[in-house]
Design an enzyme around this catalytic site. Sequence first.
Site, PDB file in Angstrom:
ATOM      1  N   ASP A  82       0.813  -1.220   0.000  1.00 35.06           N
ATOM      2  CA  ASP A  82       0.000   0.000   0.000  1.00 35.06           C
ATOM      3  C   ASP A  82       0.849   1.273   0.000  1.00 35.06           C
ATOM      4  O   ASP A  82       0.363   2.339   0.430  1.00 35.06           O
ATOM      5  CB  ASP A  82      -0.959   0.021   1.194  1.00 35.06           C
ATOM      6  CG  ASP A  82      -2.056  -1.023   1.065  1.00 35.06           C
ATOM      7  OD1 ASP A  82      -2.354  -1.431  -0.084  1.00 35.06           O
ATOM      8  OD2 ASP A  82      -2.603  -1.445   2.107  1.00 35.06           O
ATOM      9  N   LYS A 119      24.157  -9.417   4.810  1.00 38.90           N
ATOM     10  CA  LYS A 119      24.840  -8.423   3.978  1.00 38.90           C
ATOM     11  C   LYS A 119      24.613  -7.081   4.657  1.00 38.90           C
ATOM     12  O   LYS A 119      23.710  -6.315   4.300  1.00 38.90           O
ATOM     13  CB  LYS A 119      24.272  -8.377   2.552  1.00 38.90           C
ATOM     14  CG  LYS A 119      24.209  -9.744   1.840  1.00 38.90           C
ATOM     15  CD  LYS A 119      22.813 -10.236   1.789  1.00 38.90           C
ATOM     16  CE  LYS A 119      22.592 -11.429   0.883  1.00 38.90           C
ATOM     17  NZ  LYS A 119      23.518 -12.496   0.957  1.00 38.90           N
ATOM     18  N   ASP A 176      31.170   3.935  12.482  1.00 39.72           N
ATOM     19  CA  ASP A 176      31.101   4.866  13.605  1.00 39.72           C
ATOM     20  C   ASP A 176      29.800   4.676  14.381  1.00 39.72           C
ATOM     21  O   ASP A 176      29.410   3.552  14.655  1.00 39.72           O
ATOM     22  CB  ASP A 176      31.302   6.301  13.118  1.00 39.72           C
ATOM     23  CG  ASP A 176      32.732   6.546  12.638  1.00 39.72           C
ATOM     24  OD1 ASP A 176      33.629   5.787  13.060  1.00 39.72           O
ATOM     25  OD2 ASP A 176      32.953   7.470  11.845  1.00 39.72           O
TER      26      ASP A 176
END
Length: 409
Positions: free
Chosen positions: A120, A294, A299
Site C-alpha cells: 500500500d 549483507k 562509527d
Amino acid sequence: MKDVWRAGNDIELLINGEAFFPRVFDSIRKARREVLIETFIIREDEVGKALQQTLMYVARRGVHVEITIDAYGGNEASPAFFQAMADAGVHVHLFEPTRHFFTLRLNVFRRLHRKLVVVDNEVAFIGGINYCADQLSSFGEEAKQDYAVRLRGPVVQDIHQACLDLLRHGETKARPFWRRAKIAKTPGNSTDGTRALLTVRDNGVHKRDIEKYYLNAIHSAKERLVLAHAYFFPSYGLLRALRNAARRGVDVTLILQGEPDMPWVRLCAQLLYGYLMREGVKIYEYNERPFHGKLALADRHWATLGSSNLDPLSLSLNLEANVVVDDEAFNQRLFNHLRTLIREHGEPVSMQVVKRRYWWRMPLIFLSFHFLRHFPAIVGWLPAHAPKLELVSSQKHLWKKPHYDQERA
C-alpha cells in the site's frame, strides 16, 4: 531515481525468518490496495507455499498484487506453483527466463538479486531473506543466519518507485556524466527522526552506487567499521580502503562465513585475509551455521543492510537494493547484535593460520588481486541488455500486462 535522504522514518531490524516472515505475511494480509514483491529465490516448501497462499488470498479480495521472481533463483518451483497464483489474479513475473542447453542453465549472470516488499506504499521490507525454509532455524544445521528491516515513512515511496521502475523495465541506458545522479552525502547528527535512503545497483544508471556508499563510509570512518557478509570478495578499491582505515587507527572488523553453504566462497575470502590482517583488520568466522547477512556499520550513526554482497556478482552484475540508515539507535542495536554473534559463535582468525601453507597460496593471491583490479573493466565488455520480464498468464483468462506509465494511487 535519485538517491535522497528521507527523514522521519521508522525502522525495525528483523533477524532471521522467524522475525521476518510473520511480519511480511501479516502486512500483506492487511493490504487494502496493492502489494509489490521482488525476490531472488522462492521454493515450493512451507515458506514458499505460505507466501503463495497469502498472495492468492489478498488477490481474490481485490488487492492488486505483483510479484517478480528471478527465473534462475526460482527454478526449483514448479510451473504449476506459479500458475496457481496467476489463476487467482496475482501478476507473476519471471525475471530473465533462463535458457537451457540440455541440463545446463545458461544466462546465469545479471540476475534479479533484490529482496523487496511494498504494501500500500506505506510499509516496506528490504534485506537478504528469500522465501524458502532454509531461512528458519527449524531447517537444521544448514539454516541461514540472515537479516532484513521493516520500514515506514517517506523512504517507502522510493522503494515503491524502484519496484515500479523494474515492472516497466526501468531506464537501462547510461546517462551522460553531467546528468547522472550524485551520491547523497551522509548527513551529520540529526534530531528529526531516522534518516534513510534507498540505493540500488543496476546495469545502466546506477552501476556502482552501492559500492560508492561503502567507500564513502569507509573513507570517512573515524572510530569503528564492522562489515558482516556472506560472500566477501570485493573490489580492490574496497580492500584498499579497509586496509587504509585500519592504518589510520579505525577499529575494522569483518564477520565472514566459517560454515559456508558453498565451500569455495570461504576459500576466495581467505586469499584476502593476509592483506587485510597485516594492517590490523580483525576477522572472525561465524561458525554456528551458514551466514547469509549483507550488512555493515560505520562509527555511531551510519549503517546499511540489503541484498548486496561484497563480491563481483553483486558489485558488477546483479540487480541489488540496500537501505542506508543514519541513526544512532539502529547503529548501536546492530553493533550489539554483531558483537554478541562473534562472542558466542565467532572464531577469530590468527596470522598463524593465514601464514600456514602460504607458499602454495601465493600464486592464487596474486591472481585474485589482479582479477579484482580488472573485473569491472572485463564486465564492461559484456552487453548489458534491457531486463526481460515474462508474465505468467492465467489459464482462466489471459491477463494483460499492466502499464505503469503513471504511479498507482
